[in-house]
Design an enzyme around this catalytic site. Structure first.
Site, PDB file in Angstrom:
ATOM      1  N   MET A 183       0.857  -1.189   0.000  1.00 19.81           N
ATOM      2  CA  MET A 183       0.000   0.000   0.000  1.00 19.81           C
ATOM      3  C   MET A 183       0.894   1.240   0.000  1.00 19.81           C
ATOM      4  O   MET A 183       1.645   1.484   0.951  1.00 19.81           O
ATOM      5  CB  MET A 183      -0.919   0.010   1.226  1.00 19.81           C
ATOM      6  CG  MET A 183      -2.014  -1.049   1.163  1.00 19.81           C
ATOM      7  SD  MET A 183      -3.140  -0.961   2.563  1.00 19.81           S
ATOM      8  CE  MET A 183      -2.161  -1.636   3.886  1.00 19.81           C
TER       9      MET A 183
ATOM     10  N   GLN B  48       8.366  -3.880  -4.968  1.00 17.35           N
ATOM     11  CA  GLN B  48       7.417  -3.694  -6.069  1.00 17.35           C
ATOM     12  C   GLN B  48       7.761  -2.422  -6.836  1.00 17.35           C
ATOM     13  O   GLN B  48       7.908  -1.361  -6.223  1.00 17.35           O
ATOM     14  CB  GLN B  48       5.977  -3.606  -5.560  1.00 17.35           C
ATOM     15  CG  GLN B  48       4.984  -3.608  -6.730  1.00 17.35           C
ATOM     16  CD  GLN B  48       3.556  -3.284  -6.340  1.00 17.35           C
ATOM     17  OE1 GLN B  48       3.263  -2.169  -5.925  1.00 17.35           O
ATOM     18  NE2 GLN B  48       2.674  -4.258  -6.464  1.00 17.35           N
TER      19      GLN B  48
ATOM     20  N   CYS C 229      -2.158  -0.374 -10.272  1.00 11.85           N
ATOM     21  CA  CYS C 229      -2.465   0.965  -9.774  1.00 11.85           C
ATOM     22  C   CYS C 229      -3.347   1.722 -10.772  1.00 11.85           C
ATOM     23  O   CYS C 229      -3.025   1.809 -11.963  1.00 11.85           O
ATOM     24  CB  CYS C 229      -1.174   1.745  -9.520  1.00 11.85           C
ATOM     25  SG  CYS C 229      -1.527   3.436  -9.013  1.00 11.85           S
TER      26      CYS C 229
ATOM     27  N   LYS D 151       1.522  -8.274  -9.783  1.00 13.10           N
ATOM     28  CA  LYS D 151       0.250  -8.055  -9.081  1.00 13.10           C
ATOM     29  C   LYS D 151      -0.658  -7.321 -10.047  1.00 13.10           C
ATOM     30  O   LYS D 151      -0.314  -6.245 -10.529  1.00 13.10           O
ATOM     31  CB  LYS D 151       0.467  -7.254  -7.796  1.00 13.10           C
ATOM     32  CG  LYS D 151      -0.829  -7.026  -7.032  1.00 13.10           C
ATOM     33  CD  LYS D 151      -0.542  -6.654  -5.580  1.00 13.10           C
ATOM     34  CE  LYS D 151      -1.803  -6.353  -4.809  1.00 13.10           C
ATOM     35  NZ  LYS D 151      -2.377  -5.037  -5.133  1.00 13.10           N
TER      36      LYS D 151
ATOM     37  N   GLY E 172      -8.289  -8.631  -1.816  1.00 13.58           N
ATOM     38  CA  GLY E 172      -9.495  -7.823  -1.868  1.00 13.58           C
ATOM     39  C   GLY E 172     -10.525  -8.156  -0.818  1.00 13.58           C
ATOM     40  O   GLY E 172     -11.095  -9.235  -0.814  1.00 13.58           O
ATOM     41  N   ASP E 173     -10.688  -7.216   0.114  1.00  8.14           N
ATOM     42  CA  ASP E 173     -11.791  -7.247   1.078  1.00  8.14           C
ATOM     43  C   ASP E 173     -11.691  -8.340   2.142  1.00  8.14           C
ATOM     44  O   ASP E 173     -12.706  -8.678   2.751  1.00  8.14           O
ATOM     45  CB  ASP E 173     -13.144  -7.380   0.347  1.00  8.14           C
ATOM     46  CG  ASP E 173     -13.272  -6.409  -0.812  1.00  8.14           C
ATOM     47  OD1 ASP E 173     -12.851  -5.251  -0.648  1.00  8.14           O
ATOM     48  OD2 ASP E 173     -13.768  -6.805  -1.880  1.00  8.14           O
TER      49      ASP E 173
HETATM   50  C1  LIG Z   1      -3.831   3.220   0.423  1.00 13.45           C
HETATM   51  C2  LIG Z   1      -3.630   2.104  -0.559  1.00 13.45           C
HETATM   52  C3  LIG Z   1      -2.472   2.068  -1.308  1.00 13.45           C
HETATM   53  C4  LIG Z   1      -2.254   1.009  -2.212  1.00 13.45           C
HETATM   54  N1  LIG Z   1      -1.061   0.961  -2.883  1.00 13.45           N
HETATM   55  C5  LIG Z   1      -0.772  -0.148  -3.627  1.00 13.45           C
HETATM   56  C6  LIG Z   1       0.525  -0.311  -4.201  1.00 13.45           C
HETATM   57  O1  LIG Z   1       1.416   0.519  -4.042  1.00 13.45           O
HETATM   58  N2  LIG Z   1       0.748  -1.432  -4.935  1.00 13.45           N
HETATM   59  C7  LIG Z   1      -0.208  -2.388  -5.150  1.00 13.45           C
HETATM   60  O2  LIG Z   1       0.042  -3.393  -5.817  1.00 13.45           O
HETATM   61  N3  LIG Z   1      -1.449  -2.253  -4.603  1.00 13.45           N
HETATM   62  C8  LIG Z   1      -1.734  -1.175  -3.847  1.00 13.45           C
HETATM   63  N4  LIG Z   1      -2.967  -1.073  -3.237  1.00 13.45           N
HETATM   64  C9  LIG Z   1      -3.926  -2.182  -3.413  1.00 13.45           C
HETATM   65  C10 LIG Z   1      -3.816  -3.185  -2.253  1.00 13.45           C
HETATM   66  O3  LIG Z   1      -2.561  -3.835  -2.222  1.00 13.45           O
HETATM   67  C11 LIG Z   1      -4.922  -4.263  -2.333  1.00 13.45           C
HETATM   68  O4  LIG Z   1      -4.753  -5.038  -3.491  1.00 13.45           O
HETATM   69  C12 LIG Z   1      -6.310  -3.639  -2.341  1.00 13.45           C
HETATM   70  O5  LIG Z   1      -6.416  -2.614  -1.367  1.00 13.45           O
HETATM   71  C13 LIG Z   1      -7.389  -4.685  -2.033  1.00 13.45           C
HETATM   72  O6  LIG Z   1      -7.088  -5.385  -0.868  1.00 13.45           O
HETATM   73  P1  LIG Z   1      -7.650  -5.008   0.614  1.00 13.45           P
HETATM   74  O7  LIG Z   1      -9.157  -5.015   0.507  1.00 13.45           O
HETATM   75  O8  LIG Z   1      -7.104  -6.119   1.470  1.00 13.45           O
HETATM   76  O9  LIG Z   1      -7.124  -3.673   0.976  1.00 13.45           O
HETATM   77  C14 LIG Z   1      -3.227  -0.014  -2.381  1.00 13.45           C
HETATM   78  C15 LIG Z   1      -4.395   0.061  -1.638  1.00 13.45           C
HETATM   79  C16 LIG Z   1      -4.614   1.086  -0.738  1.00 13.45           C
HETATM   80  C17 LIG Z   1      -5.894   1.108   0.057  1.00 13.45           C
END
Ligand SMILES: Cc1cc2nc3c(=O)[nH]c(=O)nc-3n(C[C@H](O)[C@H](O)[C@H](O)COP(=O)(O)O)c2cc1C
Length: 355
Positions: free
Chosen positions: A20, A74, A104, A143, A205-206
Protein backbone atom coordinates in the site's frame (compact mmCIF):
# COMPACT_ATOMS: atom_id res chain seq x y z
CA UNK A 1 -3.80 -23.24 4.86
CA UNK A 2 -0.37 -24.43 3.83
CA UNK A 3 2.87 -22.68 2.93
CA UNK A 4 3.79 -22.31 -0.72
CA UNK A 5 6.93 -21.50 -2.59
CA UNK A 6 7.83 -18.85 -5.11
CA UNK A 7 10.67 -20.85 -6.65
CA UNK A 8 12.83 -21.47 -3.54
CA UNK A 9 11.33 -18.68 -1.43
CA UNK A 10 9.00 -20.18 1.13
CA UNK A 11 5.89 -18.15 1.95
CA UNK A 12 4.97 -19.43 5.38
CA UNK A 13 2.30 -18.79 6.50
CA UNK A 14 0.82 -18.12 3.04
CA UNK A 15 -0.24 -14.61 4.05
CA UNK A 16 1.04 -11.44 2.44
CA UNK A 17 0.96 -7.90 3.78
CA UNK A 18 -0.46 -6.29 0.65
CA UNK A 19 1.56 -3.37 -0.74
CA UNK A 20 0.00 0.00 0.00
CA UNK A 21 1.59 3.22 -1.21
CA UNK A 22 1.97 5.73 1.58
CA UNK A 23 1.36 2.99 4.17
CA UNK A 24 3.57 -0.11 3.92
CA UNK A 25 6.92 1.55 4.54
CA UNK A 26 9.57 0.47 7.06
CA UNK A 27 7.70 1.64 10.23
CA UNK A 28 4.36 0.12 9.24
CA UNK A 29 5.92 -3.16 8.16
CA UNK A 30 7.86 -3.32 11.44
CA UNK A 31 4.67 -2.77 13.42
CA UNK A 32 2.87 -5.51 11.53
CA UNK A 33 5.73 -7.97 11.40
CA UNK A 34 6.02 -7.78 15.21
CA UNK A 35 2.41 -8.93 15.52
CA UNK A 36 3.25 -12.14 13.63
CA UNK A 37 1.60 -14.29 11.00
CA UNK A 38 3.06 -12.62 7.89
CA UNK A 39 4.74 -14.82 5.28
CA UNK A 40 5.78 -12.10 2.84
CA UNK A 41 6.24 -8.35 3.09
CA UNK A 42 6.26 -6.04 0.07
CA UNK A 43 7.53 -2.49 -0.34
CA UNK A 44 5.25 0.33 -1.38
CA UNK A 45 5.18 0.59 -5.17
CA UNK A 46 8.31 2.40 -6.27
CA UNK A 47 8.63 4.58 -9.36
CA UNK A 48 11.21 3.25 -11.81
CA UNK A 49 11.59 6.78 -13.15
CA UNK A 50 12.56 7.89 -9.63
CA UNK A 51 14.80 4.91 -8.95
CA UNK A 52 16.76 5.08 -12.15
CA UNK A 53 17.27 8.83 -11.77
CA UNK A 54 18.53 8.36 -8.25
CA UNK A 55 15.61 10.12 -6.63
CA UNK A 56 16.34 9.88 -2.86
CA UNK A 57 12.69 9.20 -2.02
CA UNK A 58 12.54 6.23 -4.37
CA UNK A 59 15.82 4.81 -3.08
CA UNK A 60 14.56 5.19 0.46
CA UNK A 61 11.45 3.23 -0.42
CA UNK A 62 13.63 0.23 -1.25
CA UNK A 63 14.99 -0.02 2.30
CA UNK A 64 14.15 -3.10 4.31
CA UNK A 65 15.52 -5.07 7.24
CA UNK A 66 16.51 -8.72 7.47
CA UNK A 67 13.68 -9.50 9.89
CA UNK A 68 11.24 -8.71 7.09
CA UNK A 69 12.41 -11.50 4.83
CA UNK A 70 11.15 -12.79 2.58
CA UNK A 71 10.77 -9.32 1.13
CA UNK A 72 9.58 -8.22 -2.29
CA UNK A 73 10.31 -4.88 -3.94
CA UNK A 74 7.42 -3.69 -6.07
CA UNK A 75 8.16 -1.36 -8.97
CA UNK A 76 5.90 0.54 -11.34
CA UNK A 77 6.47 2.14 -14.71
CA UNK A 78 5.80 1.64 -18.37
CA UNK A 79 9.18 1.90 -20.01
CA UNK A 80 10.91 -1.50 -20.50
CA UNK A 81 14.48 -0.23 -20.22
CA UNK A 82 13.82 1.64 -16.97
CA UNK A 83 11.84 -1.27 -15.57
CA UNK A 84 14.79 -3.56 -16.23
CA UNK A 85 17.26 -1.14 -14.62
CA UNK A 86 15.05 -0.74 -11.55
CA UNK A 87 14.65 -4.52 -11.26
CA UNK A 88 18.43 -4.88 -11.26
CA UNK A 89 18.66 -2.29 -8.50
CA UNK A 90 16.17 -4.23 -6.39
CA UNK A 91 18.19 -7.40 -6.82
CA UNK A 92 21.34 -5.50 -5.89
CA UNK A 93 19.91 -4.30 -2.57
CA UNK A 94 19.09 -7.91 -1.72
CA UNK A 95 15.34 -8.20 -2.29
CA UNK A 96 14.13 -11.81 -2.39
CA UNK A 97 11.52 -11.14 -5.06
CA UNK A 98 10.86 -8.48 -7.71
CA UNK A 99 7.19 -7.63 -8.20
CA UNK A 100 5.75 -5.59 -11.07
CA UNK A 101 2.72 -3.43 -10.32
CA UNK A 102 0.03 -3.93 -12.95
CA UNK A 103 -2.83 -2.64 -10.86
CA UNK A 104 -2.47 0.96 -9.77
CA UNK A 105 -5.39 2.97 -11.19
CA UNK A 106 -3.91 6.47 -10.62
CA UNK A 107 -4.14 8.61 -13.78
CA UNK A 108 -0.56 9.84 -13.35
CA UNK A 109 0.69 6.25 -13.43
CA UNK A 110 -1.64 4.95 -16.15
CA UNK A 111 -0.87 7.92 -18.40
CA UNK A 112 2.75 6.78 -18.64
CA UNK A 113 1.73 3.21 -19.41
CA UNK A 114 2.39 1.85 -15.90
CA UNK A 115 0.22 0.23 -13.22
CA UNK A 116 -3.12 -0.98 -14.54
CA UNK A 117 -2.25 0.69 -17.87
CA UNK A 118 -0.20 -2.43 -18.62
CA UNK A 119 -3.39 -4.51 -18.62
CA UNK A 120 -4.55 -2.85 -21.81
CA UNK A 121 -1.19 -3.04 -23.52
CA UNK A 122 -0.19 -6.66 -23.32
CA UNK A 123 2.62 -6.48 -25.91
CA UNK A 124 4.27 -3.78 -23.78
CA UNK A 125 3.79 -5.82 -20.62
CA UNK A 126 5.26 -8.85 -22.35
CA UNK A 127 8.34 -6.89 -23.42
CA UNK A 128 8.79 -5.56 -19.89
CA UNK A 129 8.52 -9.00 -18.30
CA UNK A 130 10.94 -10.56 -20.78
CA UNK A 131 13.45 -7.73 -20.34
CA UNK A 132 13.35 -8.03 -16.56
CA UNK A 133 13.50 -11.80 -16.66
CA UNK A 134 16.71 -11.69 -18.69
CA UNK A 135 18.31 -9.26 -16.25
CA UNK A 136 17.60 -10.67 -12.76
CA UNK A 137 18.06 -13.99 -11.06
CA UNK A 138 15.58 -13.54 -8.18
CA UNK A 139 11.97 -14.59 -8.89
CA UNK A 140 9.80 -12.19 -10.88
CA UNK A 141 6.14 -11.82 -9.81
CA UNK A 142 3.24 -9.59 -10.82
CA UNK A 143 0.25 -8.06 -9.08
CA UNK A 144 -2.67 -7.41 -11.37
CA UNK A 145 -6.27 -6.27 -11.33
CA UNK A 146 -9.21 -8.06 -12.97
CA UNK A 147 -8.77 -5.95 -16.08
CA UNK A 148 -8.69 -2.34 -17.21
CA UNK A 149 -12.35 -1.71 -18.09
CA UNK A 150 -15.27 -3.62 -16.67
CA UNK A 151 -15.85 -5.01 -20.17
CA UNK A 152 -12.21 -6.07 -20.69
CA UNK A 153 -11.60 -8.40 -17.77
CA UNK A 154 -8.50 -10.15 -19.05
CA UNK A 155 -6.84 -11.39 -15.86
CA UNK A 156 -6.75 -14.99 -17.11
CA UNK A 157 -5.14 -13.98 -20.40
CA UNK A 158 -2.62 -11.77 -18.59
CA UNK A 159 -1.77 -14.55 -16.15
CA UNK A 160 -1.15 -17.06 -18.96
CA UNK A 161 1.04 -14.63 -20.85
CA UNK A 162 2.98 -13.74 -17.70
CA UNK A 163 3.58 -17.37 -16.89
CA UNK A 164 4.93 -17.91 -20.39
CA UNK A 165 7.36 -15.02 -19.78
CA UNK A 166 8.70 -16.74 -16.66
CA UNK A 167 6.67 -14.95 -13.97
CA UNK A 168 6.64 -17.15 -10.86
CA UNK A 169 3.71 -15.85 -8.81
CA UNK A 170 0.55 -13.98 -9.70
CA UNK A 171 -1.41 -11.90 -7.21
CA UNK A 172 -4.86 -10.78 -8.33
CA UNK A 173 -6.93 -7.97 -6.85
CA UNK A 174 -10.31 -8.86 -8.31
CA UNK A 175 -11.45 -5.33 -9.18
CA UNK A 176 -11.01 -3.62 -12.53
CA UNK A 177 -9.18 -0.34 -12.91
CA UNK A 178 -12.51 1.21 -13.94
CA UNK A 179 -14.04 -0.01 -10.70
CA UNK A 180 -11.39 1.67 -8.54
CA UNK A 181 -12.33 0.61 -5.02
CA UNK A 182 -16.07 0.42 -5.56
CA UNK A 183 -18.08 -2.76 -5.18
CA UNK A 184 -16.40 -6.00 -4.23
CA UNK A 185 -13.39 -7.90 -5.48
CA UNK A 186 -14.29 -10.82 -7.74
CA UNK A 187 -12.77 -13.89 -6.13
CA UNK A 188 -14.21 -16.23 -8.72
CA UNK A 189 -11.67 -14.71 -11.07
CA UNK A 190 -8.95 -15.73 -8.60
CA UNK A 191 -10.26 -19.29 -8.93
CA UNK A 192 -10.18 -19.02 -12.73
CA UNK A 193 -6.62 -17.73 -12.77
CA UNK A 194 -5.55 -20.46 -10.36
CA UNK A 195 -7.01 -23.04 -12.73
CA UNK A 196 -5.37 -21.46 -15.76
CA UNK A 197 -1.71 -21.43 -14.64
CA UNK A 198 0.76 -23.69 -12.86
CA UNK A 199 2.60 -21.01 -10.89
CA UNK A 200 1.22 -20.10 -7.44
CA UNK A 201 -1.66 -17.64 -7.36
CA UNK A 202 -2.77 -15.39 -4.51
CA UNK A 203 -5.94 -13.37 -4.11
CA UNK A 204 -6.47 -9.86 -2.81
CA UNK A 205 -9.49 -7.82 -1.87
CA UNK A 206 -11.79 -7.25 1.08
CA UNK A 207 -10.38 -9.87 3.45
CA UNK A 208 -11.03 -8.34 6.87
CA UNK A 209 -11.77 -11.31 9.12
CA UNK A 210 -10.36 -14.75 9.83
CA UNK A 211 -13.49 -16.26 8.29
CA UNK A 212 -13.07 -14.24 5.07
CA UNK A 213 -9.60 -15.71 4.60
CA UNK A 214 -10.66 -19.33 5.05
CA UNK A 215 -13.72 -18.87 2.88
CA UNK A 216 -11.57 -17.47 0.05
CA UNK A 217 -9.11 -20.35 0.27
CA UNK A 218 -11.94 -22.87 0.17
CA UNK A 219 -13.76 -21.20 -2.69
CA UNK A 220 -10.79 -20.53 -4.97
CA UNK A 221 -8.05 -23.04 -4.12
CA UNK A 222 -5.59 -20.11 -4.23
CA UNK A 223 -2.17 -20.44 -2.64
CA UNK A 224 -1.86 -17.19 -0.73
CA UNK A 225 -3.97 -14.35 0.53
CA UNK A 226 -3.04 -10.68 0.59
CA UNK A 227 -4.45 -8.36 3.21
CA UNK A 228 -4.15 -4.60 2.94
CA UNK A 229 -6.76 -2.35 4.51
CA UNK A 230 -7.84 -5.10 6.89
CA UNK A 231 -4.35 -5.03 8.41
CA UNK A 232 -4.63 -1.33 9.17
CA UNK A 233 -7.88 -1.86 11.02
CA UNK A 234 -6.55 -4.98 12.74
CA UNK A 235 -2.77 -5.50 12.81
CA UNK A 236 -3.30 -8.87 14.51
CA UNK A 237 -5.31 -10.33 11.62
CA UNK A 238 -2.42 -12.40 10.22
CA UNK A 239 -1.67 -13.93 13.58
CA UNK A 240 -5.36 -14.62 14.16
CA UNK A 241 -5.59 -16.51 10.86
CA UNK A 242 -2.48 -18.48 11.75
CA UNK A 243 -3.97 -19.29 15.18
CA UNK A 244 -7.23 -20.51 13.68
CA UNK A 245 -5.36 -22.60 11.16
CA UNK A 246 -3.43 -24.31 13.96
CA UNK A 247 -6.66 -25.00 15.84
CA UNK A 248 -6.00 -22.34 18.47
CA UNK A 249 -8.43 -19.67 19.59
CA UNK A 250 -7.57 -16.55 17.52
CA UNK A 251 -5.60 -14.07 19.57
CA UNK A 252 -7.68 -11.19 20.95
CA UNK A 253 -5.69 -8.08 21.88
CA UNK A 254 -6.73 -6.25 25.03
CA UNK A 255 -7.71 -2.60 25.01
CA UNK A 256 -4.36 -1.81 26.62
CA UNK A 257 -2.56 -3.57 23.77
CA UNK A 258 -4.49 -1.58 21.21
CA UNK A 259 -3.40 1.60 22.90
CA UNK A 260 0.18 0.34 23.09
CA UNK A 261 0.18 -0.48 19.38
CA UNK A 262 -0.80 3.06 18.44
CA UNK A 263 1.95 4.43 20.65
CA UNK A 264 4.45 1.93 19.30
CA UNK A 265 3.60 3.00 15.77
CA UNK A 266 4.13 6.63 16.66
CA UNK A 267 7.57 5.78 18.05
CA UNK A 268 8.49 3.86 14.90
CA UNK A 269 7.31 6.73 12.72
CA UNK A 270 9.12 9.40 14.71
CA UNK A 271 12.35 7.43 14.47
CA UNK A 272 11.99 7.35 10.70
CA UNK A 273 10.59 10.69 9.56
CA UNK A 274 10.03 14.32 10.57
CA UNK A 275 7.42 14.93 13.23
CA UNK A 276 4.80 16.53 10.98
CA UNK A 277 4.93 13.54 8.65
CA UNK A 278 4.68 11.13 11.59
CA UNK A 279 1.61 12.98 12.86
CA UNK A 280 -0.02 12.70 9.43
CA UNK A 281 0.61 8.98 9.33
CA UNK A 282 -0.74 8.57 12.88
CA UNK A 283 -3.95 10.20 11.80
CA UNK A 284 -4.18 7.81 8.88
CA UNK A 285 -3.73 4.70 11.00
CA UNK A 286 -5.86 5.95 13.88
CA UNK A 287 -8.67 6.48 11.36
CA UNK A 288 -8.64 2.86 10.26
CA UNK A 289 -7.71 1.39 13.60
CA UNK A 290 -10.57 2.86 15.58
CA UNK A 291 -13.28 1.81 13.12
CA UNK A 292 -15.86 0.01 15.20
CA UNK A 293 -14.37 1.00 18.59
CA UNK A 294 -16.68 2.79 21.03
CA UNK A 295 -16.34 6.54 20.55
CA UNK A 296 -13.99 5.89 17.62
CA UNK A 297 -15.69 8.46 15.39
CA UNK A 298 -15.20 11.24 17.93
CA UNK A 299 -11.64 10.14 18.57
CA UNK A 300 -10.88 10.37 14.85
CA UNK A 301 -12.19 13.93 14.72
CA UNK A 302 -10.08 14.94 17.66
CA UNK A 303 -6.94 13.25 16.39
CA UNK A 304 -7.31 14.82 12.93
CA UNK A 305 -7.16 18.22 14.57
CA UNK A 306 -4.06 17.52 16.64
CA UNK A 307 -0.96 19.40 15.58
CA UNK A 308 1.88 18.24 17.81
CA UNK A 309 3.28 14.95 19.02
CA UNK A 310 2.30 15.81 22.60
CA UNK A 311 -1.26 16.48 21.56
CA UNK A 312 -1.47 13.20 19.66
CA UNK A 313 -0.07 11.26 22.63
CA UNK A 314 -2.39 13.02 25.09
CA UNK A 315 -5.45 12.36 22.95
CA UNK A 316 -4.61 8.67 22.57
CA UNK A 317 -4.11 8.39 26.34
CA UNK A 318 -7.40 10.16 27.10
CA UNK A 319 -9.36 8.15 24.59
CA UNK A 320 -8.27 4.75 25.83
CA UNK A 321 -8.65 5.83 29.45
CA UNK A 322 -12.27 6.84 28.82
CA UNK A 323 -13.07 3.60 26.99
CA UNK A 324 -11.40 1.56 29.75
CA UNK A 325 -13.50 3.33 32.38
CA UNK A 326 -16.64 2.61 30.36
CA UNK A 327 -17.38 6.31 29.83
CA UNK A 328 -18.38 8.06 26.61
CA UNK A 329 -15.48 9.76 24.90
CA UNK A 330 -16.19 13.42 24.27
CA UNK A 331 -12.64 14.59 23.64
CA UNK A 332 -11.37 18.13 23.44
CA UNK A 333 -10.43 19.99 20.31
CA UNK A 334 -11.70 19.45 16.83
CA UNK A 335 -15.12 20.46 15.55
CA UNK A 336 -18.19 18.85 16.91
CA UNK A 337 -19.60 17.46 13.74
CA UNK A 338 -20.89 14.01 12.94
CA UNK A 339 -18.21 11.76 11.48
CA UNK A 340 -19.38 8.20 11.68
CA UNK A 341 -17.07 6.98 8.94
CA UNK A 342 -13.32 7.06 8.81
CA UNK A 343 -12.28 8.78 5.58
CA UNK A 344 -11.69 6.39 2.73
CA UNK A 345 -8.10 5.58 1.89
CA UNK A 346 -7.23 6.80 -1.54
CA UNK A 347 -5.15 3.87 -2.80
CA UNK A 348 -2.03 4.68 -4.79
CA UNK A 349 -3.53 7.93 -6.14
CA UNK A 350 -2.11 10.42 -3.67
CA UNK A 351 1.26 8.75 -3.32
CA UNK A 352 1.81 8.42 -7.04
CA UNK A 353 1.47 12.10 -7.76
CA UNK A 354 4.75 12.73 -5.96
CA UNK A 355 6.39 9.61 -7.35
C1 LIG B 1 -3.83 3.22 0.42
C2 LIG B 1 -3.63 2.10 -0.56
C3 LIG B 1 -2.47 2.07 -1.31
C4 LIG B 1 -2.25 1.01 -2.21
N1 LIG B 1 -1.06 0.96 -2.88
C5 LIG B 1 -0.77 -0.15 -3.63
C6 LIG B 1 0.53 -0.31 -4.20
O1 LIG B 1 1.42 0.52 -4.04
N2 LIG B 1 0.75 -1.43 -4.93
C7 LIG B 1 -0.21 -2.39 -5.15
O2 LIG B 1 0.04 -3.39 -5.82
N3 LIG B 1 -1.45 -2.25 -4.60
C8 LIG B 1 -1.73 -1.18 -3.85
N4 LIG B 1 -2.97 -1.07 -3.24
C9 LIG B 1 -3.93 -2.18 -3.41
C10 LIG B 1 -3.82 -3.18 -2.25
O3 LIG B 1 -2.56 -3.83 -2.22
C11 LIG B 1 -4.92 -4.26 -2.33
O4 LIG B 1 -4.75 -5.04 -3.49
C12 LIG B 1 -6.31 -3.64 -2.34
O5 LIG B 1 -6.42 -2.61 -1.37
C13 LIG B 1 -7.39 -4.68 -2.03
O6 LIG B 1 -7.09 -5.38 -0.87
P1 LIG B 1 -7.65 -5.01 0.61
O7 LIG B 1 -9.16 -5.02 0.51
O8 LIG B 1 -7.10 -6.12 1.47
O9 LIG B 1 -7.12 -3.67 0.98
C14 LIG B 1 -3.23 -0.01 -2.38
C15 LIG B 1 -4.40 0.06 -1.64
C16 LIG B 1 -4.61 1.09 -0.74
C17 LIG B 1 -5.89 1.11 0.06
Amino acid sequence: MKPFKIRDVEISPPLVLSPMAGVTDVPFRALLKRRGGIGLTVSEFISVEGLTRNNPKSRRQMRFFDYERPFAVQIFGGQPERMRMAAEMAEEVGADILDVNCGCPAPEVVKHGGGSGLLRELPRLETILKEIKKAISIPLTIKIRAGFYDHTRNAVEVARMAEACGVEHIALHGRTKEQGYKGWADWDLVRQVKEAVRVPVSGSGDVVTVEDAFRRWRETGCDGILIGRGAMANPWIFRQIEDASAGREPYQPSLEEKRAVLLEYFELLRADMPEFAAIGRMKQLAGQFTKGLTGGARFRQVIYHSHSAEEVLDRIGEYFETVRAGRTYVGEGGPDEPDAEAPALDSCEAASVEA
